[in-house]
Design a protein around this motif. Structure first.
Motif, mmCIF file in Angstrom:
data_model
loop_
_atom_site.group_PDB
_atom_site.id
_atom_site.type_symbol
_atom_site.label_atom_id
_atom_site.label_comp_id
_atom_site.label_asym_id
_atom_site.label_seq_id
_atom_site.Cartn_x
_atom_site.Cartn_y
_atom_site.Cartn_z
ATOM 1 N N VAL A 39 9.403 22.442 36.220
ATOM 2 C CA VAL A 39 10.087 23.661 36.667
ATOM 3 C C VAL A 39 9.158 24.871 36.587
ATOM 4 O O VAL A 39 9.602 26.013 36.452
ATOM 5 N N GLY A 45 11.437 21.750 41.434
ATOM 6 C CA GLY A 45 12.420 21.812 40.366
ATOM 7 C C GLY A 45 12.926 23.226 40.138
ATOM 8 O O GLY A 45 14.133 23.464 40.009
ATOM 9 N N LEU A 46 12.000 24.183 40.102
ATOM 10 C CA LEU A 46 12.407 25.568 39.885
ATOM 11 C C LEU A 46 13.223 26.081 41.071
ATOM 12 O O LEU A 46 14.229 26.783 40.892
ATOM 13 N N VAL A 87 16.989 18.171 36.815
ATOM 14 C CA VAL A 87 15.768 18.000 36.022
ATOM 15 C C VAL A 87 15.456 16.536 35.714
ATOM 16 O O VAL A 87 14.290 16.109 35.789
#
Length: 407
Positions: A39, A45-46, A87
């Motif tokens: 992330v 992911g972020l 995640v």
């Protein structure tokens, strides 16, 4: 390669335990580190987190504001599931990439905070859980990490319970005391269980277990359930069923002593399927015992089974057998074909003994005599019991016929 799943509640001490393992040569794959990596700014992911939770979870420089995310993600179950759904897959992908890059004879310790919650425990030949009392964990989080007490308790409450962790733990390491006590426990575990386990796996050798009877252990069924989950995961659809068999399946009978060896049976469609399971079961911690390819089937036993079960052909007593490479949990894994007499008798035997105290007493006397004569030798112990089984086959099948028992 020996893969170890390491977990424990927040503040329990996973990092301290993995640090000791790292000093001893373990390859540490830290789930927390990977979770931060996937992330970072510019990652998918972020971007997914921002879409799910809003742009206010970012700091001015574009990096993740973890307290802001935690305030949203841990407020209820739905929000936490949304976070995990983003995640976890990314962490799993990155973890697989790291593991694929290490040497085959490595001991890989995978530090996974949410191993229980994610259902990953059966993927590992050995699961180590680090435990500390809740108040100890709260104090550590407040004093060492500067976390507000309310937040610390909320994070702990959002994770798996001690009971849920115990259900998957092959090894339970208490870390409620001093750091040096944890280091000693970690070193003992490494020397006496992990290293021998890893050596046996590399050599495709089993961990021998002495032929010594012990009182019934009430934890045997729970241990068998963990093993069954691991075997089902390793075998997938090729296992028609996985059962706890043998004397340890009768731990509810208080006077029925047994060897401290868990016997499991995997039922398959054919021996060809059993042969396809050699590598998956090795990876799960169970090398094959190549020189054993059948159960002993005496003539009178075969005739009894033929009479009651239409299966007198000696070839129907063939099987495959694996056993654990883990010296801390001796286990035999018998692979037998669905409907063959040896597969059915393994199931019948447990039911028959459970229902017949006289049969249990007879068998226990035979086992004690075999133990005295075998002097710890497992092969001698097994051979000494075989004559008793000739009559036991008929007694068991007669009981099954009268009781309407079916496998």
């Amino acid at each position: 390669m020996l893969r170890i799943g390491l977990t424990g509640g927040i503040g329990a001490g996973k990092s301290a335990l993995s640090a000791t393992f790292a000093k001893r040569g373990g390859i540490i794959v830290d789930g927390d580190v990977i979770a931060r990596e996937v992330v970072e700014p510019g990652t998918e992911g972020l971007a997914a987190l921002v879409e799910a939770f809003g742009g206010d979870i970012l700091q001015p420089d574009g990096s993740l504001d973890r307290p802001a995310l935690a305030a949203k993600a841990f407020r209820d179950d739905d929000a936490r599931k949304k976070l995990n759904g983003i995640v976890h897959p990314l962490v799993g992908k990155r973890r697989a990439e790291i593991i694929a890059s290490v040497a085959e004879d490595s001991v890989v310790v995978e530090d996974i905070p949410l191993l229980v919650e994610s259902g990953m425990a059966p993927l590992f030949p050995l699961v180590v859980v680090v435990h500390a009392d809740v108040e100890v964990r709260v104090r550590r989080l407040v004093e060492q990490r500067g976390m507000p007490e309310e937040d610390a308790r909320a994070r702990i409450a959002a994770q798996a319970t001690d009971e849920q962790r115990r259900a998957v733990a092959d090894v339970w390491v208490d870390n409620s005391g001093r750091p040096e006590e944890l280091a000693q426990r970690a070193n003992d575990l490494w020397d006496n269980r992990i290293l021998p386990f890893a050596h046996n796996l590399s050599a495709r050798e089993i961990a021998p277990a002495p032929a010594r009877l012990v009182p019934p252990d009430p934890s045997w069924p729970d241990q068998a359930r963990r093993i069954a989950d691991r075997l089902r995961t390793a075998c997938g659809h090729r296992a028609l069923r996985v059962d706890h068999i043998g004397s340890t399946a009768l731990s509810g009978c208080p006077d029925f002593a047994a060897k401290d060896v868990i016997d499991m049976q995997i039922t398959v469609e054919s021996l060809a399927v059993a042969d396809d399971l050699v590598e998956p079961l090795l990876a799960a911690g169970y090398p094959r015992i190549g020189h054993i390819a059948e159960d002993v089937a005496k003539t009178d036993a075969r005739s009894t089974v033929a009479e009651f079960n239409h299966g007198g052909d000696p070839s129907l007593w063939h099987k495959r057998i694996h056993a654990s490479a883990d010296p801390g949990r001796p286990t035999n894994v018998h692979i037998r074909v669905d409907g063959w007499p040896n597969q059915q008798f393994a199931l019948l035997f447990v039911g028959w003994l459970a229902a017949n105290p006289d049969a249990r007493a007879d068998y226990l006397a035979v086992k004690r005599e075999a133990e005295r004569g075998a002097a710890g030798d497992t092969a001698a112990y097994a051979a000494a019991k075989e004559p008793w089984f000739s009559a036991a086959y008929r007694r068991a099948w007669e009981w099954a016929d009268s009781a309407g028992w079916r496998p």
